[in-house]
Design a protein around this motif. Structure first.
Motif, short mmCIF file in Angstrom:
data_model
loop_
_atom_site.label_atom_id
_atom_site.label_comp_id
_atom_site.label_asym_id
_atom_site.label_seq_id
_atom_site.Cartn_x
_atom_site.Cartn_y
_atom_site.Cartn_z
N ASN A 1 0.79 -1.24 0.00
CA ASN A 1 0.00 0.00 0.00
C ASN A 1 0.81 1.28 0.00
O ASN A 1 0.24 2.37 -0.05
N ILE A 2 2.15 1.21 0.07
CA ILE A 2 2.97 2.41 0.23
C ILE A 2 3.90 2.58 -0.96
O ILE A 2 4.59 1.64 -1.37
N TYR A 3 3.94 3.82 -1.52
CA TYR A 3 4.80 4.18 -2.64
C TYR A 3 5.59 5.43 -2.27
O TYR A 3 5.11 6.29 -1.54
N PHE A 4 6.80 5.54 -2.86
CA PHE A 4 7.59 6.75 -2.76
C PHE A 4 7.86 7.25 -4.16
O PHE A 4 8.22 6.48 -5.05
N ILE A 5 7.67 8.57 -4.35
CA ILE A 5 7.73 9.16 -5.68
C ILE A 5 8.73 10.30 -5.68
O ILE A 5 8.77 11.12 -4.76
N GLU A 6 9.54 10.36 -6.72
CA GLU A 6 10.49 11.45 -6.91
C GLU A 6 9.99 12.35 -8.02
O GLU A 6 9.60 11.88 -9.08
N THR B 1 2.88 20.09 -7.69
CA THR B 1 4.12 19.36 -7.89
C THR B 1 4.92 19.36 -6.60
O THR B 1 4.83 20.29 -5.79
N ALA B 2 5.73 18.31 -6.42
CA ALA B 2 6.55 18.18 -5.22
C ALA B 2 7.81 17.40 -5.56
O ALA B 2 7.81 16.51 -6.42
N SER B 3 8.89 17.73 -4.86
CA SER B 3 10.15 17.03 -5.09
C SER B 3 10.07 15.60 -4.57
O SER B 3 10.65 14.69 -5.16
N LYS B 4 9.34 15.41 -3.49
CA LYS B 4 9.22 14.07 -2.92
C LYS B 4 7.77 13.87 -2.47
O LYS B 4 7.16 14.77 -1.90
N MET B 5 7.27 12.66 -2.72
CA MET B 5 5.90 12.33 -2.33
C MET B 5 5.87 10.92 -1.76
O MET B 5 6.63 10.05 -2.17
N LYS C 1 -3.73 8.65 2.24
CA LYS C 1 -3.21 10.00 2.08
C LYS C 1 -2.05 10.03 1.10
O LYS C 1 -1.41 9.01 0.83
N VAL C 2 -1.78 11.24 0.59
CA VAL C 2 -0.60 11.53 -0.21
C VAL C 2 0.15 12.63 0.52
O VAL C 2 -0.38 13.73 0.72
N PHE C 3 1.41 12.35 0.95
CA PHE C 3 2.25 13.32 1.63
C PHE C 3 3.22 13.91 0.61
O PHE C 3 3.71 13.19 -0.27
N ALA C 4 3.50 15.20 0.74
CA ALA C 4 4.40 15.85 -0.21
C ALA C 4 5.25 16.89 0.49
O ALA C 4 4.81 17.54 1.45
N LYS C 5 6.51 17.06 -0.02
CA LYS C 5 7.43 18.08 0.49
C LYS C 5 7.66 19.14 -0.58
O LYS C 5 7.80 18.83 -1.74
N TRP C 6 7.67 20.39 -0.12
CA TRP C 6 7.94 21.54 -0.99
C TRP C 6 7.11 21.48 -2.26
O TRP C 6 7.57 21.15 -3.33
N ILE C 7 5.85 21.80 -2.08
CA ILE C 7 4.92 21.71 -3.21
C ILE C 7 4.65 23.09 -3.80
O ILE C 7 4.75 24.11 -3.11
#
Length: 854
Positions: free
Chosen positions: A168-173, A190-194, A201-207
């Motif tokens: 159930n868990i993915y990491f996206i660049e 858009t985000a550098s890391k998700m 949920k979808v977590f994102a950094k610096w969007i």
């Protein structure tokens, strides 16, 4: 720029609120040297660990390496294993490690540009993933996808590199998230890391938020998006601004708690800088096929003006409300429905922007428990009702109101009797029992009244020739524990100027607590029949006219229960020695007994005018044409004559009429006419015709006309005339319409006209005339306009006008509401995202009534 920073602030608060915790550990990150190796579970278990059938197919070839336990699929390959389905140009499988790799293949049809076709498409249950290259372990369900995209319920995300670490868990660049279904979305983040947690949920950094491809200048440090719709716990984002009367405000801030599948709870609050505030809560509950409901509570303190302002400009009001809605089907014959509302008198005016709420003068509450016994047809209803007048504060409450009804029963009729019935077998009876306890608070005075009423009806329904004869006996008995007693007290008054002493009567009404019974009865017999008149012209598509006539005549006898023999009336004596009769039970819940003997004969006649149209079918396979029955007019009249009265024996002539022209036009009206003359604004016992003033005079006239017009009405008419735009499938009978038919309604118009004329006497006329309009039209399928309002012809003014404009901006929407006139004038403009999880990302502007309100 102010608007842009407002949007960014709302986005930040909204997206943080939608989640609970946000975290990225070092192990969660995706770097340039992504580890795409997988743990070989065969070393800890057994060499070959495929526990289900694997299905493979291709358009080119499938190669098996039996010794190394590998398989190679080329050309439109497809692989199915359990709920996993993979399609790709190339698929390589290693059964030792349970790993597979999938690639697209070059598209040689376009030599100018290198393209890849048949790229991997992986489906796992309801989830679908696409990319250019895929590496996957179908046992552990871990893997890596390059240039991947995934579409979820109402949203999707994409990324240059996607790593799946468990089911159930993915990491996206370098990822992208959007709720817009367009290939090139209008609005996206858009985000550098998700980090994606499926169905959570979808977590994102610096969007960054992008609108039409243009990013907003200020990024957000982090955000949380829900990855699936539905009920979720989280913060309710407030609105903020300024109200002229209450100051700066922070409105509708709160928290929503999805307790479980059966309950959820919401808390909201408002704050105004001039001291006002509000608190609200709502508890909802539901159990499918059983019950559902919600409980609401609210409190607000409205503070307007400053302490040093004049009293006329200050306002300090405490408002509250409680409401409970509940619906429950206990079993097929038992149900419970409740709609209980308790408000302070000014709560709706100070806290609502809905026209219906603001203009409400009464709050009505009801709670009803009902039980039906199928075999006997008996029915029990227990009801609580409460009516609260918001203008004067009067409350009318019935607690409880219990009614038991026994449907008509034939005690002498044999079961399954066949053939002609004996006269005594047609005797039937019905019974209704009712208990009411009223608590009325009028002008601050509380009055409690209760009583029980029994009603027994015995009738028969023999038929003589073409006439149905119905003799009937009605017996009513009322039980009370109170009655009233009126006494006259002579009050002496002295004129301060002349010193003259005068005496005036003062009637004092007192309650007497004692058990009393009021028994009344009446006898009646009625006869009615029905006959028809038919005319068949067979012209202009009209096959026949039909006139149905239903005449009825009845005779009713009721003794005068106001005589001393029955004991239901009493007397008080005036200072002049006059004895005034009054009803001792006039204040009770079922009233007392009617005064005056009745020996009345009543006439009524009903008329129904109809036409039958024939429409020839364009389909030659049909043997007969289709016919429609249209009711032109329903007209009824009634008149009565009471032989026992000493004057005004002839009742008013009452007429009622109605017609319905399909869904286009409806008309309803009624009128009454008197046969008696008036002298000096007083009715006299003299017929108009004897005074040479005609047979009768209009007393009252009222009618209403409503019309509903729309593009569909005329387009359907045109379609019925055009065989090219609509046809009927002979086998299925399903109508199939031309694709050119518009999928939106260009316009619709509702008109309601009401007229009332009352002539209490020839010189006193009261008239009311009003028209209501509701016009909706669309310039395109995305632009929708609504104009509604009323015009009072007597006051010559427009009342409660309102204009609304809606614009569908694909993943955004615009709403504009404007009340141009009246005390509640104002406007509200709102531009917000359509996705439910992002609707708090919006721009609003409001004035007047809508200031400070959501």
């Amino acid at each position: 720029m102010k608007k842009i920073f407002s949007i960014l602030f709302l986005i930040n608060v909204t997206l943080i609120a939608k989640g609970i915790d946000f975290y990225f550990s070092k192990a969660d990150t995706i770097n340039s040297s992504i580890d795409t190796t997988f743990k070989d579970t065969s070393k800890t278990k057994r060499k070959f660990d495929v526990d289900a059938v694997v299905y493979a197919s291709s358009s080119d070839s499938i190669v098996f390496d039996i010794q190394s336990k590998k398989m190679f699929i080329y050309g439109n390959g497809q692989l199915k294993y359990k709920d996993t389905d993979l399609k790709s140009g190339k698929i390589f499988i290693d059964y030792n490690s349970n790993e597979l790799e999938a690639f697209g293949i070059p598209d040689t049809s376009d030599t100018a540009k290198i393209k890849i076709k048949q790229t991997p498409v992986l489906k796992e249950g309801t989830e679908t993933y696409e990319g250019t290259q895929l590496k996957y372990n179908f046992k552990t369900q871990r893997g890596f996808i390059s240039l991947a995209k995934n579409e979820m319920q109402g949203s999707r995300y994409e990324g240059e590199k996607v790593k799946k670490v468990d089911k159930n868990i993915y990491f996206i660049e370098h990822g992208m998230f959007t709720t817009c279904e367009k290939d090139t979305p209008h609005t996206y983040f858009t985000a550098s890391k998700m980090k994606v947690i499926q169905k959570d949920k979808v977590f994102a950094k610096w969007i960054l938020m992008h609108i039409e491809g243009v990013p907003l200048p200020v990024p957000l440090p982090f955000a949380v998006f829900p990855s699936e719709g539905g009920r979720r716990s989280g913060i309710i984002v407030p609105s903020y601004g300024r109200d002229i009367r209450r100051g700066q405000y922070f409105y509708n801030f709160g928290y929503f708690w999805a307790i479980n599948d059966y309950f959820d709870l919401a808390f909201n609050g408002d704050y105004y800088t001039k001291g006002g505030y509000g608190l609200r809560s709502r508890l909802r509950y539901a159990k499918r096929y059983s019950f559902n409901g919600n409980f609401n509570a609210g409190y607000s303190k409205i503070k307007v003006g400053e302490e040093n302002d004049p009293v006329a400009f200050r306002q300090n009001v405490d408002d509250w409300n409680l409401s409970w809605y509940h619906t429950q089907q206990i079993n097929p014959t038992t149900q419970l429905n409740m709609n209980l509302q308790f408000y302070s008198s000014s709560y709706l005016r100070n806290n609502s922007i809905d026209y219906n709420d603001i203009l409400s003068q009464n709050i009505v509450s009801n709670a009803t428990f009902s039980k039906i016994w199928d075999e006997s047809g008996n029915n029990l209803v227990i009801n609580y009702s409460r009516t609260q007048n918001l203008i004067n504060g009067d409350i009318y409450e019935s607690l409880p109101n219990i009614t038991f009804t026994k449907n008509i029963s034939y005690p002498f009729r044999k079961e399954n009797s066949i053939g002609k019935q004996k006269w005594y077998e047609q005797l039937g009876y019905s019974y209704t029992g009712q208990f009411i306890n009223n608590r009325n608070k009028v002008s601050g005075n509380l009055s409690i009244r209760g009583g029980i009423q029994h009603n027994l009806s015995i009738n028969a329904s023999p038929k003589i020739g073409y006439f149905s004869i119905t003799p009937r006996i009605n017996y009513t008995e009322k039980w009370y524990n109170k009655r009233i007693k009126k006494e006259n007290v002579v009050v002496k008054k002295t004129n301060v100027f002349t010193g003259e002493i005068t005496e005036e009567d003062s009637i004092i009404t007192k309650d007497v607590n004692e058990i009393n019974f009021v028994r009344t009865f009446d006898l009646s017999v009625s006869a009615n029949t029905k006959f028809y008149g038919i005319f068949q012209p067979n012209i202009l598509g009209i096959e026949a006219f039909r006139h149905t006539v239903t005449p009825s005549i009845s005779y009713v006898y009721k003794p005068d229960f106001s005589t001393d023999f029955w004991g239901y009336y009493d007397y008080y004596t005036t200072s002049k020695g006059e004895r005034i009769k009054y009803d001792k039970f006039t204040s009770e819940v079922f009233r007392g007994a009617e005064s005056g003997e009745q020996q009345a004969i009543n006439f009524s006649i009903g008329n129904v005018f109809e036409i039958k149209t024939s429409r020839r079918s364009s389909d030659t396979l049909k043997k007969s044409s289709e016919s429609n029955k249209i009711q032109l007019l329903n007209l009824s009249a009634s008149l009565g004559y009471n032989f026992a009265r000493t004057e005004f024996k002839l009742s008013d002539l009452n007429l009622s009429y109605r017609t319905q022209v399909g869904n286009l036009l409806s008309f309803y009206g009624s009128s009454s006419y008197t046969f008696y003359d008036y002298e000096n604004k007083t009715r006299v016992n003299k017929y108009l015709i004897s005074a040479g003033k005609g047979l009768f005079r209009l007393n009252n006239l009222n009618f209403s006309i409503s019309a509903n017009l729309s593009d569909e009405l005329f387009s359907n008419k045109n379609k019925s005339e055009s065989r090219n735009e609509e046809r009927t499938d002979i086998k299925s009978g399903i109508q199939q319409q031309d694709n050119s038919t518009s999928i939106f309604k260009p316009w619709s118009l509702s008109l309601n006209y009401n007229f009332n004329l009352s002539k209490i006497d020839p010189a006193t006329v009261s008239k009311y005339s009003n028209i209501g309009i509701n016009l909706s039209f669309s310039l395109t399928k995305n632009w929708k306009f609504t104009v509604r309002g009323n015009y009072d012809f007597e006051l010559k003014q427009i009342t409660t006008p309102q204009i609304t404009i809606y614009r569908d901006l694909h993943c955004w929407e615009m709403n504009f509401i404007w009340n141009p006139l009246g005390y509640y004038r104002g406007f509200r403009f709102e531009l917000r995202m359509k996705a439910p999880e992002l609707q708090d990302i919006k721009i609003t502007k409001s004035r007047g009534l809508y200031s400070g309100r959501r």
